[in-house]
Design an enzyme around this catalytic site. Structure first.
Site, PDB file in Angstrom:
ATOM      1  N   GLN A 125     -11.625 -27.937  -7.986  1.00 30.98           N
ATOM      2  CA  GLN A 125     -11.186 -27.245  -6.773  1.00 30.98           C
ATOM      3  C   GLN A 125     -10.751 -28.299  -5.752  1.00 30.98           C
ATOM      4  O   GLN A 125     -11.562 -29.114  -5.325  1.00 30.98           O
ATOM      5  CB  GLN A 125     -12.359 -26.430  -6.232  1.00 30.98           C
ATOM      6  CG  GLN A 125     -12.097 -25.742  -4.913  1.00 30.98           C
ATOM      7  CD  GLN A 125     -13.386 -25.158  -4.336  1.00 30.98           C
ATOM      8  OE1 GLN A 125     -14.480 -25.419  -4.829  1.00 30.98           O
ATOM      9  NE2 GLN A 125     -13.259 -24.381  -3.282  1.00 30.98           N
ATOM     10  N   SER A 128     -10.774 -29.198   0.139  1.00 33.61           N
ATOM     11  CA  SER A 128     -11.149 -30.035   1.287  1.00 33.61           C
ATOM     12  C   SER A 128     -10.256 -31.265   1.404  1.00 33.61           C
ATOM     13  O   SER A 128      -9.778 -31.803   0.406  1.00 33.61           O
ATOM     14  CB  SER A 128     -12.589 -30.511   1.144  1.00 33.61           C
ATOM     15  OG  SER A 128     -13.453 -29.421   0.982  1.00 33.61           O
ATOM     16  N   SER A 160     -15.221 -31.639  -6.868  1.00 25.91           N
ATOM     17  CA  SER A 160     -16.279 -31.798  -7.869  1.00 25.91           C
ATOM     18  C   SER A 160     -15.687 -31.898  -9.265  1.00 25.91           C
ATOM     19  O   SER A 160     -14.804 -31.119  -9.625  1.00 25.91           O
ATOM     20  CB  SER A 160     -17.236 -30.599  -7.834  1.00 25.91           C
ATOM     21  OG  SER A 160     -17.928 -30.575  -6.615  1.00 25.91           O
ATOM     22  N   GLU A 243     -17.966 -15.781  -4.463  1.00 21.71           N
ATOM     23  CA  GLU A 243     -18.550 -17.065  -4.842  1.00 21.71           C
ATOM     24  C   GLU A 243     -19.804 -17.346  -4.013  1.00 21.71           C
ATOM     25  O   GLU A 243     -20.878 -17.616  -4.533  1.00 21.71           O
ATOM     26  CB  GLU A 243     -17.533 -18.195  -4.664  1.00 21.71           C
ATOM     27  CG  GLU A 243     -18.059 -19.505  -5.261  1.00 21.71           C
ATOM     28  CD  GLU A 243     -17.448 -20.761  -4.672  1.00 21.71           C
ATOM     29  OE1 GLU A 243     -16.944 -20.734  -3.545  1.00 21.71           O
ATOM     30  OE2 GLU A 243     -17.524 -21.790  -5.367  1.00 21.71           O
ATOM     31  N   ASN A 364     -23.891 -24.583   6.100  1.00 21.69           N
ATOM     32  CA  ASN A 364     -24.722 -23.482   6.590  1.00 21.69           C
ATOM     33  C   ASN A 364     -24.527 -23.234   8.087  1.00 21.69           C
ATOM     34  O   ASN A 364     -24.755 -22.119   8.553  1.00 21.69           O
ATOM     35  CB  ASN A 364     -26.182 -23.746   6.247  1.00 21.69           C
ATOM     36  CG  ASN A 364     -26.447 -23.523   4.767  1.00 21.69           C
ATOM     37  OD1 ASN A 364     -25.503 -23.339   3.985  1.00 21.69           O
ATOM     38  ND2 ASN A 364     -27.707 -23.521   4.379  1.00 21.69           N
ATOM     39  N   GLU A 365     -24.098 -24.262   8.815  1.00 21.66           N
ATOM     40  CA  GLU A 365     -23.793 -24.032  10.239  1.00 21.66           C
ATOM     41  C   GLU A 365     -22.599 -23.087  10.343  1.00 21.66           C
ATOM     42  O   GLU A 365     -22.603 -22.148  11.144  1.00 21.66           O
ATOM     43  CB  GLU A 365     -23.478 -25.350  10.961  1.00 21.66           C
ATOM     44  CG  GLU A 365     -24.686 -26.267  11.161  1.00 21.66           C
ATOM     45  CD  GLU A 365     -25.198 -26.879   9.870  1.00 21.66           C
ATOM     46  OE1 GLU A 365     -24.362 -27.240   9.012  1.00 21.66           O
ATOM     47  OE2 GLU A 365     -26.428 -26.984   9.698  1.00 21.66           O
TER      48      GLU A 365
HETATM   49  C1  LIG Z   1     -21.733 -31.886  -3.576  1.00 23.08           C
HETATM   50  C2  LIG Z   1     -20.464 -31.407  -2.943  1.00 23.08           C
HETATM   51  C3  LIG Z   1     -19.478 -30.854  -3.729  1.00 23.08           C
HETATM   52  C4  LIG Z   1     -18.275 -30.424  -3.165  1.00 23.08           C
HETATM   53  N1  LIG Z   1     -17.305 -29.917  -3.987  1.00 23.08           N
HETATM   54  C5  LIG Z   1     -16.103 -29.571  -3.462  1.00 23.08           C
HETATM   55  C6  LIG Z   1     -15.032 -29.147  -4.314  1.00 23.08           C
HETATM   56  O1  LIG Z   1     -15.179 -29.074  -5.540  1.00 23.08           O
HETATM   57  N2  LIG Z   1     -13.835 -28.872  -3.753  1.00 23.08           N
HETATM   58  C7  LIG Z   1     -13.622 -28.944  -2.408  1.00 23.08           C
HETATM   59  O2  LIG Z   1     -12.516 -28.655  -1.971  1.00 23.08           O
HETATM   60  N3  LIG Z   1     -14.620 -29.337  -1.565  1.00 23.08           N
HETATM   61  C8  LIG Z   1     -15.846 -29.660  -2.064  1.00 23.08           C
HETATM   62  N4  LIG Z   1     -16.857 -30.104  -1.222  1.00 23.08           N
HETATM   63  C9  LIG Z   1     -16.565 -30.271   0.200  1.00 23.08           C
HETATM   64  C10 LIG Z   1     -17.312 -29.315   1.111  1.00 23.08           C
HETATM   65  O3  LIG Z   1     -16.798 -28.041   1.036  1.00 23.08           O
HETATM   66  C11 LIG Z   1     -17.246 -29.915   2.524  1.00 23.08           C
HETATM   67  O4  LIG Z   1     -18.028 -31.085   2.511  1.00 23.08           O
HETATM   68  C12 LIG Z   1     -17.764 -28.975   3.577  1.00 23.08           C
HETATM   69  O5  LIG Z   1     -16.911 -27.901   3.745  1.00 23.08           O
HETATM   70  C13 LIG Z   1     -17.955 -29.677   4.927  1.00 23.08           C
HETATM   71  O6  LIG Z   1     -16.841 -30.383   5.324  1.00 23.08           O
HETATM   72  P1  LIG Z   1     -16.954 -31.896   5.786  1.00 23.08           P
HETATM   73  O7  LIG Z   1     -17.630 -32.640   4.721  1.00 23.08           O
HETATM   74  O8  LIG Z   1     -15.629 -32.353   6.203  1.00 23.08           O
HETATM   75  O9  LIG Z   1     -17.944 -31.877   7.029  1.00 23.08           O
HETATM   76  P2  LIG Z   1     -17.551 -31.506   8.535  1.00 23.08           P
HETATM   77  O10 LIG Z   1     -16.720 -30.313   8.554  1.00 23.08           O
HETATM   78  O11 LIG Z   1     -17.057 -32.730   9.200  1.00 23.08           O
HETATM   79  O12 LIG Z   1     -18.977 -31.125   9.120  1.00 23.08           O
HETATM   80  C14 LIG Z   1     -19.885 -32.068   9.650  1.00 23.08           C
HETATM   81  C15 LIG Z   1     -20.976 -31.322  10.366  1.00 23.08           C
HETATM   82  O13 LIG Z   1     -20.432 -30.593  11.464  1.00 23.08           O
HETATM   83  C16 LIG Z   1     -20.804 -29.231  11.385  1.00 23.08           C
HETATM   84  N5  LIG Z   1     -19.746 -28.386  11.945  1.00 23.08           N
HETATM   85  C17 LIG Z   1     -18.419 -28.497  11.747  1.00 23.08           C
HETATM   86  N6  LIG Z   1     -17.784 -27.528  12.419  1.00 23.08           N
HETATM   87  C18 LIG Z   1     -18.731 -26.786  13.041  1.00 23.08           C
HETATM   88  C19 LIG Z   1     -18.706 -25.642  13.900  1.00 23.08           C
HETATM   89  N7  LIG Z   1     -17.584 -25.050  14.229  1.00 23.08           N
HETATM   90  N8  LIG Z   1     -19.891 -25.154  14.346  1.00 23.08           N
HETATM   91  C20 LIG Z   1     -21.056 -25.746  13.999  1.00 23.08           C
HETATM   92  N9  LIG Z   1     -21.135 -26.827  13.207  1.00 23.08           N
HETATM   93  C21 LIG Z   1     -19.978 -27.340  12.746  1.00 23.08           C
HETATM   94  C22 LIG Z   1     -20.999 -28.997   9.914  1.00 23.08           C
HETATM   95  O14 LIG Z   1     -21.813 -27.867   9.680  1.00 23.08           O
HETATM   96  C23 LIG Z   1     -21.660 -30.284   9.476  1.00 23.08           C
HETATM   97  O15 LIG Z   1     -23.019 -30.253   9.780  1.00 23.08           O
HETATM   98  C24 LIG Z   1     -18.065 -30.535  -1.774  1.00 23.08           C
HETATM   99  C25 LIG Z   1     -19.073 -31.099  -0.981  1.00 23.08           C
HETATM  100  C26 LIG Z   1     -20.258 -31.543  -1.540  1.00 23.08           C
HETATM  101  C27 LIG Z   1     -21.312 -32.148  -0.660  1.00 23.08           C
END
Ligand SMILES: Cc1cc2nc3c(=O)[nH]c(=O)nc-3n(C[C@H](O)[C@H](O)[C@H](O)COP(=O)(O)OP(=O)(O)OC[C@H]3O[C@@H](n4cnc5c(N)ncnc54)[C@H](O)[C@@H]3O)c2cc1C
Lengths: 382, 320
Positions: A125, A128, A160, A243, A364-365
């Site tokens: 997928q 991101s 992933s 999902e 979860n946020e």
């Molecule tokens: C093990 C793992 C597997 C993954 N696999 C995939 C995959 O296969 N394909 C894919 O596309 N993505 C994948 N992801 C990515 C995942 O979906 C993102 O990491 C996730 O959506 C968070 O984005 P970010 O890492 O940019 O964090 P950020 O968006 O930068 O978030 C950082 C922090 O800010 C908080 N935050 C951000 N915006 C807000 C808001 N509006 N209100 C409150 N809090 C907020 C978040 O909750 C978090 O605590 C994977 C991630 C992990 C850890």
């Protein structure tokens, strides 16, 4: 209400159990986040497919059994009970597959579903981006139309299993002038095309479980568009709810984990430690509660209801429960839990992975924001 | 009553912070993780020169003659830098416990490196760099060690076998080694937690989503504040435990247990919240955060976990 299984359901359960008991590898496969483990997991998927068990809820013509959601949950219970390997093509079979069935063309279904069910093609997928995580609608990777082809440019991250996967399903900006959620298109792309670079990223445990994908003038046919052009957001969201709500983490995963937890407590637990005793009992209640909630949800779906924003409740519940189950296990293990090997190995590995649950599939946020805004109808905040 | 540190105590801690900011950066810590030596020899020499390693050794025996009150801020500084190797074991227990033995000069000048084998766990941390293992009543030398793969690359775990034993005492200020280590690791965990919180707060100021720094979202603010709350309320009990231990207070063991229980839980909470604030990058090997997270997951269980110590507090205040 009748919480007993029908005769048909029981028969299905015992058929699944018999097959799994005869076929599940006797020793655990190496992690699918290694080259060797990935290949072995793909082989296992092929075996599941040959037995007709890789995608039980899919239509028969694509390699499934037309099982309804209840039967799917029953299969999952048997699957986890048997200790079978993790599903390396999870993103294909449980996320992309149902999306293709919902919005794909006949040609796309015929082309992609059977090879997905057999895991001849394993999917990653690619949604991101470095600057579009929680704020996924701010995706910048773009697809530019050139005749019958899309030209893809940009960078995806955290995909992933993309290190060894064959294809990816991505979301790309196709109309730079449109407002954020508009102008995005859902595109399927092989990962071995010229212009693609996959850079493995090591996870907390050191294994390269996800990857960055760089697209540099990568050309794919326009026929690889899933759903309508510029409607990629809606396509992505079509199955994201299912999902988050049900398919990503079926209850059996946790009810089985709690069985192992109880076994661990019986083996190592200090019976005079009543707080620990209570914690294990609570873990059992949580897993059981999640199971009941899920059966209730899928019954609703069978009766024609759809899952909306309340899927976010499930995502929070299972991810936090998973962390809790592992926390308790490590507490039971005590000083042993400082080791990555030995009796604690599976629990410590599981603990590390559980910590990513509150992050992936939408943090979860973000889920709490969704619940507050859309389920509770609270005034919109920041 | 006066619940504060002296000017000199603070100055010494600042000096150590300064040294560590140069000689124990995350890059240094990673180096140790990767080369598996478990130890930074240059830093070790500087810690010897500064008097950190002999802080608790009486002046008459060639040490700095400090108390655990003098040492507690140093433990905390060591934690802030996630210092790898047997610094705590050597400094808090082995050097002072063996101050009147034949080993004293080499322990003071750091040419002999010591670690511990305490009753709260089956493994010996840092055995691969240690020349000497101190058990309850014995010094073991010439042993061989087998790696059992600890989660923290800066605190590798081993089982040891063979070697020769000679009688010794592992008491420091009249306290058993495991309790002194519980205190030292409580303070160290507070330092670890502070660093995780600082790193995550900085990240939350820089990282933008939805066109704003993520630190502007209430959910993130609350995660960070809750982490800080636990750490701040573990500090005074930890400093009090150092005072009780240094002054021979009858409640020393209770106070140490209170400190270790609170600091272990604070560090765990900080690890969870700060990882969550990092999002995907928090789950990578590349992010330096893991150097502190894994340290906290190791030390929260070593030298008695929160459950063990809470029960000791309970036994003291409920049955005592
Ligand atoms: C093990 C793992 C597997 C993954 N696999 C995939 C995959 O296969 N394909 C894919 O596309 N993505 C994948 N992801 C990515 C995942 O979906 C993102 O990491 C996730 O959506 C968070 O984005 P970010 O890492 O940019 O964090 P950020 O968006 O930068 O978030 C950082 C922090 O800010 C908080 N935050 C951000 N915006 C807000 C808001 N509006 N209100 C409150 N809090 C907020 C978040 O909750 C978090 O605590 C994977 C991630 C992990 C850890």
């Amino acid at each position: 209400m009748d919480l007993n299984e029908t005769a048909q359901e029981s028969a299905f359960r015992s058929e699944a159990r018999t097959w799994l008991e005869a076929n599940v590898p006797t020793s655990a496969l190496p992690s699918f986040d290694t080259a060797e483990g990935f290949a072995l997991h793909r082989k296992w998927e092929q075996k599941l497919y040959d037995g007709g068990w890789s995608a039980v809820s899919w239509p028969v013509e694509y390699g499934g059994r037309d099982a309804d959601y209840i039967m799917w949950l029953i299969f999952e219970e048997e699957y986890y009970r048997s200790g079978a390997p993790g599903r390396v093509n999870q993103n294909g079979i449980f996320l992309l597959g149902p999306t293709i069935m919902e919005v794909g063309t006949q040609e796309q279904k015929a082309k992609f579903l059977p090879s997905m069910a057999s895991s001849e093609i394993v999917w990653a997928q690619a949604w991101s981006e470095p600057n579009a995580g929680s704020d996924m609608a701010s995706i910048r990777s773009k697809a530019t139309r050139d005749g019958d082809e899309w030209v893809l440019n940009g960078q995806k991250i955290w995909a992933s299993r993309a290190v060894w996967a064959d294809w990816c399903f991505g979301i790309f900006r196709t109309d730079p002038t449109a407002e954020r959620h508009r102008g995005l298109t859902f595109i399927l792309c092989p990962l071995d095309l010229p212009g693609i670079t996959v850079r493995p990223i090591a996870q907390l445990d050191g294994d390269t479980g996800f990857a960055e994908i760089f697209f540099d003038d990568v050309r794919v046919p326009v026929a690889n568009t899933l759903g309508e052009e510029n409607k990629g957001w809606a396509v992505a969201m079509a199955t994201a709810g299912f999902e988050r709500g049900v398919s990503l983490r079926s209850p059996a995963r946790f009810t089985e984990a709690v069985k192992r937890l109880i076994h661990l407590w019986k083996t190592y637990g200090d019976p005079t430690d009543t707080a620990l005793f209570d914690a294990v009992a609570d873990a059992w209640m949580q897993a059981e509660g999640y199971r009941l909630h899920t059966y209730q949800t899928v019954t609703g779906m069978l009766e024609g209801r759809t899952i909306g924003a309340e899927a976010s409740l499930n995502k929070i519940f299972w991810s936090e429960m998973d962390v809790r189950i592992h926390e308790i296990a490590l507490q039971i293990l005590g000083p042993e839990a400082e080791r990555m090997e030995g009796p604690s190995q599976r629990w410590v590995d599981g603990f590390l992975f559980s910590l990513s649950g509150p992050i992936y599939a939408g943090t979860n946020e973000i889920q709490r924001n969704i619940i507050a805004d859309r389920v509770l109808q609270l005034p919109k905040g920041m | 009553m006066k619940f504060s540190f002296t000017h000199d105590q603070r100055l010494f801690a600042e000096g150590l912070r300064d040294l560590l900011s140069k000689q124990c950066t995350p890059t240094h810590v990673r180096e140790v993780w990767e080369n598996q030596t478990g130890h930074l020899p240059d830093l070790w020499s500087r810690l010897t020169e500064m008097g950190v390693l002999s802080m608790l050794v009486p002046e008459s025996q060639g040490g700095m003659g400090g108390t655990l009150i003098d040492a507690v801020l140093l433990f905390q500084e060591l934690g802030r830098a996630a210092v790898p190797g047997p610094v705590l074991e050597h400094m808090a227990v082995a050097a002072p416990a063996l101050a009147h033995s034949q080993w004293a000069p080499a322990l003071n000048d750091g040419t002999t490196i010591a670690t511990l084998w305490v009753d709260t766990g089956p493994y010996v941390a840092h055995a691969q760099v240690a020349n000497l293992v101190l058990r309850n009543e014995a010094v073991i030398t010439g042993f061989s060690s087998t790696d059992v793969h600890g989660i923290d690359g800066g605190r590798q775990l081993f089982t040891i076998s063979g070697g020769s034993e000679s009688a010794a005492s592992a008491q420091v200020f009249g306290l058993p080694a495991s309790d002194v280590m519980a205190l030292a690791s409580a303070a160290y965990l507070i330092g670890v937690s502070e660093s995780m919180i600082e790193v995550a707060a900085e990240y939350a100021r820089q990282r933008e989503q939805f066109g704003k720094p993520i630190g502007s979202f209430q959910a993130v603010k609350h995660l960070m504040s809750d982490a800080l709350l636990k750490v701040e309320f573990a500090k005074a009990p930890t400093y009090r435990a150092a005072w009780s231990a240094s002054t021979g207070s009858p409640t020393a063991l209770r106070d140490i247990s209170m400190a270790k229980a609170l600091a272990s839980e604070a560090a765990y909470r900080a690890s969870r919240s700060t990882m969550q604030v990092h999002g995907g990058i928090g789950y990578t090997w590349e992010a330096d955060l893991q150097l502190w997270m894994k340290k906290s997951w190791a030390l929260m269980r070593a030298y008695g976990d929160a459950t063990y110590h809470r029960r000791r507090v309970g036994a003291s205040v409920l049955h005592g």
